[in-house]
Motif scaffolding. Structure first.
Motif, PDB file in Angstrom:
ATOM      1  N   VAL A  90      50.094  44.572  35.033  1.00 17.48           N
ATOM      2  CA  VAL A  90      50.139  43.361  35.865  1.00 17.48           C
ATOM      3  C   VAL A  90      51.046  43.584  37.064  1.00 17.48           C
ATOM      4  O   VAL A  90      50.712  43.232  38.197  1.00 17.48           O
ATOM      5  N   ILE A  91      52.207  44.186  36.840  1.00 14.82           N
ATOM      6  CA  ILE A  91      53.162  44.399  37.937  1.00 14.82           C
ATOM      7  C   ILE A  91      52.576  45.306  39.011  1.00 14.82           C
ATOM      8  O   ILE A  91      52.689  45.025  40.205  1.00 14.82           O
ATOM      9  N   PHE A  92      51.930  46.394  38.608  1.00 14.11           N
ATOM     10  CA  PHE A  92      51.504  47.386  39.592  1.00 14.11           C
ATOM     11  C   PHE A  92      50.081  47.203  40.100  1.00 14.11           C
ATOM     12  O   PHE A  92      49.692  47.834  41.082  1.00 14.11           O
ATOM     13  N   THR A  93      49.290  46.365  39.451  1.00 14.08           N
ATOM     14  CA  THR A  93      47.929  46.134  39.952  1.00 14.08           C
ATOM     15  C   THR A  93      47.759  44.735  40.514  1.00 14.08           C
ATOM     16  O   THR A  93      46.645  44.343  40.856  1.00 14.08           O
ATOM     17  N   PHE A  94      48.843  43.998  40.630  1.00 13.17           N
ATOM     18  CA  PHE A  94      48.791  42.627  41.142  1.00 13.17           C
ATOM     19  C   PHE A  94      48.359  42.642  42.595  1.00 13.17           C
ATOM     20  O   PHE A  94      48.956  43.292  43.441  1.00 13.17           O
ATOM     21  N   GLU A  95      47.282  41.923  42.883  1.00 13.34           N
ATOM     22  CA  GLU A  95      46.756  41.836  44.253  1.00 13.34           C
ATOM     23  C   GLU A  95      46.509  40.367  44.559  1.00 13.34           C
ATOM     24  O   GLU A  95      45.508  39.791  44.119  1.00 13.34           O
ATOM     25  N   PRO A  96      47.413  39.729  45.302  1.00 11.72           N
ATOM     26  CA  PRO A  96      47.258  38.294  45.549  1.00 11.72           C
ATOM     27  C   PRO A  96      46.104  37.955  46.484  1.00 11.72           C
ATOM     28  O   PRO A  96      45.576  36.854  46.426  1.00 11.72           O
ATOM     29  N   CYS A  97      45.726  38.891  47.343  1.00 11.12           N
ATOM     30  CA  CYS A  97      44.650  38.643  48.303  1.00 11.12           C
ATOM     31  C   CYS A  97      43.591  39.731  48.176  1.00 11.12           C
ATOM     32  O   CYS A  97      43.509  40.648  48.993  1.00 11.12           O
ATOM     33  N   PRO A  98      42.745  39.668  47.140  1.00  8.94           N
ATOM     34  CA  PRO A  98      41.738  40.711  46.968  1.00  8.94           C
ATOM     35  C   PRO A  98      40.698  40.672  48.094  1.00  8.94           C
ATOM     36  O   PRO A  98      40.294  39.595  48.540  1.00  8.94           O
ATOM     37  N   THR A  99      40.294  41.835  48.555  1.00  9.91           N
ATOM     38  CA  THR A  99      39.291  41.909  49.623  1.00  9.91           C
ATOM     39  C   THR A  99      37.924  41.533  49.060  1.00  9.91           C
ATOM     40  O   THR A  99      37.579  41.875  47.933  1.00  9.91           O
TER      41      THR A  99
END
Length: 162
Positions: free
Chosen positions: A139-148
């Motif tokens: 979760v920490i390293f793959t967190f993407e708040p604005c996915p393309t």
């Protein structure tokens, strides 16, 4: 006049401990220093965790205006945009989980009476701890708040649709 009862009290953790007809074998023939290192880890990780938790609370609650009410999705997204805070939170997660797991391992050793029960409780503890550490790290390293390519209606207000 009654005769004194001579009772032999077995030493806890002795090799051949027998209580109510149930035999317990809690000692190993191989000598190692695992318990000493586990004890040392608890003391060191406790001190480091104390510092990390106070830094975490200071940054999340006192630095920003608004205290706990300022912590929201955007706050976490902005914080985890920095590799420093990702590593900081990962170290906090790992140390807290390993510290707690080691503490529960000691409790299992102290209170689980049968070897088989103790074994399966430790297996369950190890599996759940590993799962939480793995999931938290992902979760920490793959967190993407604005996915393309996401629907703009589903994105957070600070994301640009583009």
């Amino acid at each position: 006049m009654s005769t004194p009862i001579k009772a032999r009290i077995a030493v806890p953790r002795s090799k051949d401990l027998e209580v109510d007809g149930v035999k317990y074998n809690r000692s190993s023939t191989k000598r190692n220093n695992f318990e000493m290192y586990a004890w040392l880890f608890m003391r060191l990780s406790g001190a480091v965790l104390l510092a990390l938790v106070f830094i975490h609370l200071y940054v999340n609650l006192l630095v920003e205006e608004g205290g706990v009410h300022a912590v929201d999705f955007a706050f976490v997204a902005g914080k985890w945009a920095s590799p420093f805070w990702q590593v900081f939170d990962m170290v906090l997660l790992w140390l807290a989980m390993l510290h707690g797991t080691n503490g529960l391992r000691v409790i299992i050793d102290d209170y689980a009476e049968r070897d088989r029960t103790r074994f399966w409780l430790k297996v369950l503890l190890a599996v759940t701890s590993a799962f939480v550490i793995l999931l938290g790290t992902l979760v920490i390293f793959t967190f993407e708040p604005c996915p393309t390519g996401a629907d703009p209606a589903l994105l957070a207000s600070f994301c640009t649709a583009g």
